[in-house]
Scaffold this active site. Structure first.
Site: not given
Length: 571
Positions: A172, A231, A233, A325
């Site tokens: 995105d 994610d 990282d 989540d």
């Protein structure tokens, strides 16, 4: 009003004990004498200022204040103290229960393999095998210039047959240069034989939830049985899927396997050390207790493996809150699905290094949780086919005590009521509420963080400061205020974090004024309030609250001045 004489004497003894040279009895060093003189001077100076200010008030005004204090303030404070103590007992009971379960799991070695069936999947990893289920790995990204190679590389390095694995990069990014770099990285791995898909959207509606929802709707996903989310990282070990997937394969009622987070930068600064303690407690105690008792806990949004059929049965991803989540986990649990936390299955990630980014992250997590309680409470209570105990666990333990009461008690009692009580001599807070309960909670936290026990005092003071921010976020979420759906995307910079504020209707980054970016005025204002309370207690009080209050005021002052975390220049 008569001044207190024990306060300065106590400070003298305290400083004397700290300043006296070890192994030297009967003599004081010049440094020790200097410290003692400074301590006595400061305490006497504070007393003089408070007494002088008190005497400047005309006697008739002093009498009006005393009458008003006894008639109005004291009853209100008594009610606040009583309510805070009740909430403290509720929180203590919850912490003791979770710690007992967590310690029992550790002491009796109740590993997940003992509670759920686990057998290694047979087959040849080199040539691929139909014995391995199809797995989709989603990597949501937003302008992740510094870490996109790490996350994509770690995911593509998973030990799983390449013909049974699809890697989906959901980009995105709004920076065209970064988008080109991410797309190029995907093409490089595709040329090496990886089944990797680069997906972009023409809008960012729903943020991460919107990206995950649109990603799972692609036709090639229909052949997949399980979905993994990392994610940008997060860097999984190569055997992540080999260890996690068998739980889902052999236990058809399991919807989710959650791994524990590890961190690549826990020693970057004191703030990251404190974050590590807090998150370690979250995983080792909260997640373990939920997994071992009610088979429910809040999905952490990354580092977990989902059964795709469970996601679909629960209604898919929903962007009604900023904790998509947790929202999915609650809805899946109401459908009868179970969750499993595997503590020795770890994924590396990065902790926010700047205080600004950490504040925004905590606002999103805290506000989103309380907002989800507002929107799902009725649904939880009225859902048929769910036991009463499960409903009570979700509404009372998981949401009310942990997501609301914990923040309110920490801030209201320890940062407001106790300091303010020194100004109202009619108020007396029992020792068990001031000392025994917080000490017990602290000890239970320290037990699971033995290696970081030396950080406990700083953890207490910093968490109290953050409680003010979390209480505000909790109220915003419960009342669904203007910032309830505000998202902050953090760009990882090899251990440092840049925070970016992204309103729902505007994707352009807002620049904060330099002064307000460095200084945090609510914390500074509260530091001033605490100094006044501590100084008054030092002069007139009958206890020694001033020691704690002064320390807490210093913590608020340091945070308010921006001397916490790593400072990232905006230039």
């Amino acid at each position: 009003m008569e001044g207190r004489t024990l306060g300065p004497a106590f400070l003298v003894l305290l400083v004397s004990a700290a300043a006296a040279p070890a192994g030297d009895s009967g003599r004081e060093s010049p440094a020790a004498n200097g410290v003692l003189f400074l301590a006595v001077s400061i305490s006497r100076g504070v007393q003089s200022m408070v007494v002088s200010a008190d005497r400047m008030l005309p006697s008739r005004y002093r009498a009006v204040w005393v009458a008003f204090r006894k008639a109005v303030i004291a009853p209100a404070m008594r009610a606040a103290v009583a309510l805070s103590l009740v909430l403290s007992v509720m929180l203590l009971a919850e912490v003791v229960f979770m710690s007992f379960v967590s310690l029992a799991v550790k002491l009796f070695r109740l590993k997940p393999e003992k509670r759920y069936k686990w057998e290694a999947i047979s087959g040849d990893l080199e040539t691929g095998s139909s014995d391995y289920p199809m797995v989709l790995v989603q990597i949501p990204m937003y302008n992740e210039k510094e870490v996109y190679k790490l996350s994509i590389g770690a995911t593509c390095g998973l030990s799983w047959p390449s013909d049974r694995l699809i890697v989906q990069v959901l980009d995105d990014s709004t920076d065209p240069e970064i988008k080109d770099l991410v797309e190029l990285e995907c093409k490089i791995w595709a040329s090496k034989g990886m089944n990797i898909m680069y997906e972009v959207r023409d809008n960012r509606k729903g943020y991460k939830a919107g990206a995950l929802k649109e990603g799972i709707e692609h036709t090639y996903v229909h052949q997949c049985d399980y979905l993994v989310i990392f994610d940008a990282d997060f860097q999984p070990e190569s055997d992540f899927l080999v260890r996690a997937i068998p739980f889902l394969v052999h236990n058809p009622k399991l919807a989710l396997v959650q791994a524990r987070w590890e961190f690549v930068n826990p020693n970057e600064c004191l703030m990251t050390r404190i974050q590590r303690m807090t998150l370690d407690y979250h995983f080792k105690v909260e997640q373990e207790a939920g997994s071992s008792t009610y088979s429910f806990f809040g999905f952490n949004g990354t580092g977990g493996v989902w059964r795709i059929s469970a996601i679909k049965e629960a209604g898919g991803w929903n962007d009604r809150t900023t904790v998509e989540d947790m929202d999915l986990a609650v809805r899946a649990s109401l459908k009868g699905w179970k969750f499993l936390y595997v503590g020795d299955l770890k994924v590396k990630s990065e902790l926010p290094g700047s205080f600004a980014a950490y504040r925004h992250q905590q606002h999103r997590w805290t506000c989103g949780a309380s907002n989800l309680l507002r929107k799902s409470a009725f649904e939880i209570w009225t859902t048929k086919g769910v036991s009463l105990w499960k409903k009570l666990y979700l509404l009372y333990s998981f949401f009310f005590v942990r997501k609301v009461v914990a923040h309110i008690v920490t801030f209201a009692l320890y940062c407001v009521i106790i300091p303010a009580s020194v100004l109202v001599p009619e108020i007396s807070i029992p020792t068990w509420g001031v000392v025994f309960i917080p000490t017990t909670i602290t000890i239970l936290n320290a037990i699971r963080n033995i290696s970081s026990i030396h950080v406990i005092p700083f953890w207490i003071l910093f968490e109290n400061v953050m409680a003010m921010h979390r209480v505000k976020a909790t109220i915003v979420g419960l009342w669904e205020g203007g910032s309830a759906n505000e998202w902050v995307v953090t760009e990882k910079l090899g251990g440092t974090i840049k925070e970016k504020l992204l309103p729902e209707t505007n994707l352009i980054e807002k620049a904060s004024p330099k002064l307000s970016h460095r200084f945090y005025f609510p914390e500074l204002g509260f530091a001033f309030f605490l100094v006044l309370c501590a100084s008054y207690d030092l002069t007139y009080g009958a206890d020694y609250y001033f020691i704690y209050i002064y320390l807490q005021s210093i913590a608020f002052l340091i945070v308010g001045l921006g001397y916490v975390g790593t400072f990232i220049s905006s230039s």
